[in-house]
Design an enzyme around this catalytic site. Structure first.
Site, PDB file in Angstrom:
ATOM      1  N   TYR A  54       0.830  -1.197   0.000  1.00 55.52           N
ATOM      2  CA  TYR A  54       0.000   0.000   0.000  1.00 55.52           C
ATOM      3  C   TYR A  54       0.871   1.257   0.000  1.00 55.52           C
ATOM      4  O   TYR A  54       1.526   1.578   0.996  1.00 55.52           O
ATOM      5  CB  TYR A  54      -0.925   0.039   1.215  1.00 55.52           C
ATOM      6  CG  TYR A  54      -1.932  -1.081   1.305  1.00 55.52           C
ATOM      7  CD1 TYR A  54      -2.272  -1.854   0.188  1.00 55.52           C
ATOM      8  CD2 TYR A  54      -2.571  -1.376   2.508  1.00 55.52           C
ATOM      9  CE1 TYR A  54      -3.199  -2.878   0.285  1.00 55.52           C
ATOM     10  CE2 TYR A  54      -3.506  -2.391   2.603  1.00 55.52           C
ATOM     11  CZ  TYR A  54      -3.812  -3.149   1.506  1.00 55.52           C
ATOM     12  OH  TYR A  54      -4.733  -4.164   1.609  1.00 55.52           O
ATOM     13  N   HIS A 121      -0.556 -12.026   1.480  1.00 53.52           N
ATOM     14  CA  HIS A 121      -1.522 -11.160   0.815  1.00 53.52           C
ATOM     15  C   HIS A 121      -2.198 -11.845  -0.368  1.00 53.52           C
ATOM     16  O   HIS A 121      -3.400 -11.657  -0.608  1.00 53.52           O
ATOM     17  CB  HIS A 121      -0.805  -9.884   0.354  1.00 53.52           C
ATOM     18  CG  HIS A 121      -1.703  -8.722   0.145  1.00 53.52           C
ATOM     19  ND1 HIS A 121      -1.231  -7.435   0.065  1.00 53.52           N
ATOM     20  CD2 HIS A 121      -3.031  -8.623  -0.011  1.00 53.52           C
ATOM     21  CE1 HIS A 121      -2.235  -6.593  -0.120  1.00 53.52           C
ATOM     22  NE2 HIS A 121      -3.344  -7.300  -0.189  1.00 53.52           N
ATOM     23  N   PRO A 201     -16.452  -4.147   3.083  1.00 49.94           N
ATOM     24  CA  PRO A 201     -17.850  -4.444   3.422  1.00 49.94           C
ATOM     25  C   PRO A 201     -18.827  -3.427   2.845  1.00 49.94           C
ATOM     26  O   PRO A 201     -20.028  -3.695   2.780  1.00 49.94           O
ATOM     27  CB  PRO A 201     -17.847  -4.395   4.956  1.00 49.94           C
ATOM     28  CG  PRO A 201     -16.762  -3.413   5.280  1.00 49.94           C
ATOM     29  CD  PRO A 201     -15.684  -3.714   4.263  1.00 49.94           C
ATOM     30  N   LEU A 202     -18.304  -2.278   2.426  1.00 47.04           N
ATOM     31  CA  LEU A 202     -19.151  -1.243   1.831  1.00 47.04           C
ATOM     32  C   LEU A 202     -19.114  -1.290   0.302  1.00 47.04           C
ATOM     33  O   LEU A 202     -19.519  -0.343  -0.364  1.00 47.04           O
ATOM     34  CB  LEU A 202     -18.709   0.141   2.319  1.00 47.04           C
ATOM     35  CG  LEU A 202     -18.730   0.332   3.842  1.00 47.04           C
ATOM     36  CD1 LEU A 202     -18.231   1.713   4.205  1.00 47.04           C
ATOM     37  CD2 LEU A 202     -20.134   0.105   4.382  1.00 47.04           C
ATOM     38  N   GLY A 203     -18.611  -2.402  -0.237  1.00 44.61           N
ATOM     39  CA  GLY A 203     -18.531  -2.505  -1.692  1.00 44.61           C
ATOM     40  C   GLY A 203     -17.695  -1.401  -2.292  1.00 44.61           C
ATOM     41  O   GLY A 203     -18.052  -0.830  -3.320  1.00 44.61           O
ATOM     42  N   PHE A 206     -19.637   1.785  -2.775  1.00 44.87           N
ATOM     43  CA  PHE A 206     -20.848   1.817  -3.591  1.00 44.87           C
ATOM     44  C   PHE A 206     -22.108   1.617  -2.759  1.00 44.87           C
ATOM     45  O   PHE A 206     -23.153   2.241  -3.010  1.00 44.87           O
ATOM     46  CB  PHE A 206     -20.789   0.759  -4.689  1.00 44.87           C
ATOM     47  CG  PHE A 206     -21.887   0.902  -5.711  1.00 44.87           C
ATOM     48  CD1 PHE A 206     -21.739   1.786  -6.768  1.00 44.87           C
ATOM     49  CD2 PHE A 206     -23.068   0.187  -5.600  1.00 44.87           C
ATOM     50  CE1 PHE A 206     -22.751   1.957  -7.697  1.00 44.87           C
ATOM     51  CE2 PHE A 206     -24.087   0.343  -6.530  1.00 44.87           C
ATOM     52  CZ  PHE A 206     -23.922   1.240  -7.578  1.00 44.87           C
ATOM     53  N   GLY A 209     -24.340   4.424  -1.156  1.00 44.10           N
ATOM     54  CA  GLY A 209     -25.248   5.232  -1.957  1.00 44.10           C
ATOM     55  C   GLY A 209     -24.687   6.569  -2.369  1.00 44.10           C
ATOM     56  O   GLY A 209     -25.421   7.450  -2.817  1.00 44.10           O
TER      57      GLY A 209
END
Length: 325
Positions: A54, A121, A201-203, A206, A209
């Site tokens: 990263y 990884h 977990p929040l895509g 996306f 919203g």
């Protein structure tokens, strides 16, 4: 903050994915990222997830500097073996000599004597998993690593790894629109006593919203390379978020909090590390720990998000090929 047990390593149910602080999602802001890390400690979000790739080491250096003086409050997880999309001729390296040398570099950047959770990884197709995990077990023996994990590995690879050394956690993508691991990987983790750490977990944002169109993403945002975030696929996927909004409204919560709460409903062996580089998003995510969805709400969400519902794959073709699933 609720906690989860990853095969002997206790972590908060909601941790902090640090990747976006250094790469992929816009320009880094070290001052705000540092403030977010310190705020996370105050909120009990004490599990920090990084990787040597990263920002080419920047993320580990940032995390180590932020935690200086508060190291004992944190669980530090980092990863080895992913050389990055631009690397050539190989993009994954799980050879023992690479793992051993890379661990020393990570320890130096983090400014610590021991890494709490050290992941492979990506599984190296040219190196037997037994060799990679064997090297990681030697790091545990040397006191440089406390617990060993794998990222994006399939059930059979996980079983072979567990035969060499205890695996504390398997990390892979899991969200309402990425449910691939539910069929075989989550059951394998449960059977083997391995914890599961869900990233994205929040895509990748996306499911909050807040990404109604491709133009929402700046030119340098790496999500523009991901098939699910093409202009056409964003339009196809956008209606999915309405089901999350409906549940959120019933709880006076946000879509992000509902998406995280659904992931945590997968089992007591499941923890998650939503990414955030700003304090306001971190605080919003942390509040999801107090949200419990009813069986009817879970059923409604899963009815709206059956496996495979999302238009587009979660990574570009080359990266999909590197997943050891």
């Amino acid at each position: 903050m609720r906690t989860r047990n990853l095969a002997g390593l206790t972590v908060p149910a909601i941790g902090l994915g640090c990747m976006g602080m250094s790469t992929a999602y816009g320009e880094p802001d070290d001052a705000e990222s540092t403030a977010a890390i310190l705020r996370a400690l105050d909120l009990g979000v004490t599990h920090f997830d990084s990787a040597d790739v990263y920002g080419n080491g920047h993320n580990e250096t940032l995390l180590g500097a932020a935690l200086k003086g508060r190291r004992d409050e944190a669980t530090i997880a980092t990863k080895v073996g992913n050389l990055g999309r631009a690397a050539a001729p190989r993009t994954v390296d799980g050879r023992p000599e690479h793992i051993l040398a890379a661990c020393d570099r990570s320890l130096s950047r983090l400014g610590v004597e021991t890494i709490d959770l050290y992941y492979l990884h990506r599984v190296d197709p040219e190196t037997a998993i037994e060799e990679s995990v064997g090297a990681m077990s030697r790091l545990v023996e040397a006191g440089k690593v406390r617990f060993v994990g794998l990222s994006e590995a399939g059930p059979e690879t996980l079983r072979r790894a567990c035969a060499v050394h205890p695996i504390a956690a398997l990390q892979s993508e899991l969200s309402l629109w990425s449910r691939d691991v539910e069929a075989e990987i989550l059951p394998a983790c449960r059977a083997l006593g391995v914890g599961f750490v869900a990233y994205a977990p929040l895509g990748r944002g996306f499911l909050t919203g807040t990404i109604p169109a491709l133009d929402t993403l700046i030119e340098s945002d790496r999500r523009r390379d991901h098939p699910r975030f093409s202009a056409d696929n964003i339009a196809r996927n956008a209606p999915l978020v309405e089901a999350i909004r409906t549940v959120a409204a019933a709880h006076d919560a946000t879509p992000a909090q509902v998406a995280i709460a659904w992931v945590l409903s997968r089992g007591e062996h499941v923890a998650t590390i939503p990414g955030a580089k700003r304090r306001r998003w971190l605080e919003e995510n942390a509040e999801a720990a107090a949200l419990t969805l009813s069986p009817a709400e879970i059923a409604a969400l899963e009815g709206a998000f059956p496996p495979g519902v999302a238009a587009g794959t979660r990574y570009p073709e080359k990266q999909m090929a590197s997943l050891g699933l």
